[in-house]
Scaffold this motif. Sequence first.
Motif, PDB file in Angstrom:
ATOM      1  N   GLU A 116       0.819  -1.221   0.000  1.00 41.92           N
ATOM      2  CA  GLU A 116       0.000   0.000   0.000  1.00 41.92           C
ATOM      3  C   GLU A 116       0.850   1.267   0.000  1.00 41.92           C
ATOM      4  OE1 GLU A 116      -2.704  -0.852  -0.765  1.00 41.92           O
ATOM      5  OE2 GLU A 116      -3.674  -2.345   0.505  1.00 41.92           O
ATOM      6  N   HIS A 130      -3.634   2.997   8.971  1.00 41.78           N
ATOM      7  CA  HIS A 130      -4.611   2.140   8.286  1.00 41.78           C
ATOM      8  C   HIS A 130      -4.807   0.852   9.082  1.00 41.78           C
ATOM      9  CE1 HIS A 130      -6.669  -0.395   5.505  1.00 41.78           C
ATOM     10  NE2 HIS A 130      -5.610  -1.085   5.145  1.00 41.78           N
ATOM     11  N   HIS A 132      -7.708  -2.657   9.902  1.00 40.11           N
ATOM     12  CA  HIS A 132      -8.819  -3.473   9.393  1.00 40.11           C
ATOM     13  C   HIS A 132      -9.854  -3.636  10.514  1.00 40.11           C
ATOM     14  CE1 HIS A 132      -5.761  -5.473   6.407  1.00 40.11           C
ATOM     15  NE2 HIS A 132      -6.032  -4.229   6.093  1.00 40.11           N
ATOM     16  N   HIS A 193     -12.834  -3.949   3.744  1.00 34.16           N
ATOM     17  CA  HIS A 193     -11.377  -3.966   3.868  1.00 34.16           C
ATOM     18  C   HIS A 193     -10.898  -3.271   5.135  1.00 34.16           C
ATOM     19  CE1 HIS A 193      -7.252  -2.818   1.843  1.00 34.16           C
ATOM     20  NE2 HIS A 193      -7.150  -3.032   3.121  1.00 34.16           N
TER      21      HIS A 193
HETATM   22 ZN   LIG Z   1      -5.466  -3.081   4.360  1.00 34.19          ZN
END
Ligand SMILES: [Zn+2]
Length: 657
Positions: A116, A130, A132, A193
Motif C-alpha cells: 500500500e 490504516h 482493518h 477492507h
Molecule cells: Zn489493508
Amino acid sequence: MKNRWNNENAALCLNPVALRAYSSRLLGADPNLVLHGGGNTSVKGSLENVFGEVQEVLFVKGSGWDLRTIEEPGFPPVQLDYLTRLGQLDSLSDSDMMKHLRLALLDPAAPTPSVEAILHALIPHTFVDHTHADAVVGISNSPNGEELLASIYGDEVLILPYIMPGFVLAKQVAEATQGLDWERLRGIVLLNHGIFTFHEDAKTSYDTMIELVNKAEDYLGSRTTPSTIAKSNYEPSADDAIAISALRRAAGDLLGKPCLVHMDASAESSGFAGLTNSSDLATRGPLTPDHTIHGKAFAAIFDDDLLLELQNFSDGYRTYFEKFSLANHQCLDLMPRYGVWKGKGVLYFGSSLKRVQIIKDITAHTIAAIQQAEALGGWQTLPQQDLFDVEYWELEQAKLTSSKATLAFEGKVAVVTGAGSGIGKATAEKLISEGCVVLGLDIMDGFADVSSASFLAIQCDVTEQASVASALLRGVIEFGGIDMLVSNAGVFPSSCLLEDMEKDNWDLSIAVNLSSHMQLLKSCIPFLKAGFDPSVVIIGSKNVPAPGPGAAAYSVAKAGLTQLARVAALELGEFGIRVNTLHPNGVYDTAIWSQEVLAKRASHYGLSIEEYKANNVLKTRISSADVAAAAVRFLGVDFSKTTGAQIAVDGGNDRVI
Ligand SMILES: [Zn+2]
C-alpha cells in the motif's frame, strides 16, 4: 475501544519515525483493529543523501513487520516523488510495482515496502494510519453496510467500494479524492477492507482512528445485545479425541505433510457451532479478503462423519479453484484451515502451531462479526471471485512461500513422561527446538506452570490410569493426535538386598518403572495408529544387560520394560509404529543424583567424583541432553527402518560390551 496514547511515552520518541513506530504499536496492541500483519502505517519526512541533497521520504511499514511489535527499522525509507510518479501511471502490474517499490528504496538493506506504499504516498498528510477494524469491516459486511457507515460518519469520511489492494486501490483513492478538500476529510473507509485516518501529527491521526472506530462500535452496540454472540458449553469426549486424530491424519495427507488440529470448545466456539445455520454462515466467506491467505475462502463443516466431510471440503475447494483459476494459477493444498463441528466447537488446522494460532485468532473475531452482522440484517461477504483474487494474488502467496525451511518435527506431536527434569525434560526441549509440540507429564508439584505454546505440561501420576487418560485427551484436543511417545518416567528405589526386600519398595518400582509404561502405551496405541511416522522410545537402563547387587526392584522392572518394548515392536509393526529402547547409564544431571549421593558412590569405588562421573570405556561424561539427542534421533527419519532395537547411551560399559 480504548485510546492507548500516553504523552510521556510519546515524548520519549526522539524523531518522527520513532513516534510513528510508537503509535503503530498502539494500533497493533488492539486485536479489534489489526490482527497478524494486518494494517499498515507511514510517516512522511526527509533524509539527506550522500551528495548533501535533502530528499522527501515516505517511511512506510515494511513487509514482514507486525504493527504489534514494529520498531524504527520496520519503516523502510522510500523516495516520495518516485512513489507519487508511480501513482500517476495508468497501469502497473503487481510484480512491476514490487520491483519499483524496491528501486525506490533509499536503503538497499531495508525490508520491502508495504504493497500500500503508493496509496500512503498519495495521501497528502504526514501521518497515515490504516487498520482493518472489526467493527467497520463487520458493518460493511451487512446488506446496507455502505448506507449504515455513511449515516454513522456523515461527510467527514469518504466511503469507497471494495477494490483489490495494491496499485488499483491507490488509483481508486487518487481518482476519488481528486479536487477534494483533504482538510475537511477525517478518514477513508474501504468497504470490506478497512479504514484510513491521517493528520499532520501522530496523535491526531491515532486519536481519529480510535474515535471513528468507536463510532462504529457504538453503533454495533446499539443494534446488538450480549446474547447476539451465542455461548454454549461442550466437553470434548474420548470418542471426539479418537475422531480428531483420524481427521488429522487425513488432513495431513491433503496438506502433504504432518499437521496439527486444534479443537476449540470455548463458550463462543461451541455457541457458534450450536447455531442451526452455522454451516451456512461459516461458508459465506471471511471478514476481509486478506484473511483468505490464512483461512481460505470458506470453512469446512463437520458433523458425524469427519472423514467424509473432510472429503466434501476438499471437493468443494477444488471446484472453487477450477471455477476462478486462470492458466497461471496452481491449486493450493486442499486442507481446510478451520471447520465448524456442529454442536461441538471449531477445529483449526495448520502445518505448525503458529499457523493454527493465527487462524484461531482471526476466526474468533470473524465469528463475533458474523453474528453482529446477522443482527444488522445478515452476514454478507464479497463474491467468491474477489476472495479468490486475493487468495491467489501472487504477492500474498509469496509471503507464505518465503517462510523459513521446515523443521524436522514441525506439525508433529510427542508425549513425554517424566518431562519435568532430567532426560524427559531434555527430550521435550530438544523436540520442541526441532518444531515438535509436546504433551509433557510429570508428578512434580507446580509442573503445569512450565507450560508454553509448544509444551502442554500436565501434572500427573503415571500410575493412575484415569489421570493419564484425561491428560492424553487434553493433549489430543489441543494438538490433534499423538505421533511419538517417549516413555521415560521412572523411580530409582533405595538400594536393598533381596534378603531385606520390602514389599512397598518392590511394588513401587514395578508400578512406576513397568506397569505404568504398559498402561500408557496401551492408551496411546489408538492415537499412534493414526500418527505420522509413529514411533515409541522406551527409556530402559544399563541395569538390564548389567544388573548390580542391591538393585533388584529397579533392574527387574527395567528388564520387564525392555521385554515389553520388544513385544510392542512385534505387535505394532504392522501399523508402522516403531518401538525402540535406550539404555542410559551414568546420567548424573538428574534429580536423583545429589552431590551427597555422588560423593558416596564415588568413594565406594575409591574414585573422585570427577573420575566416577566418567567411569566408562570412553572416559566421558553423559548428560540428559546426550540421551535426549539419541531419543530424538530414534524418533526421527534416520531410524525409520529400525524397530525392536536396544542402544546404550553409557559411554561404553565393559560388562555390556
Ligand atoms: Zn489493508
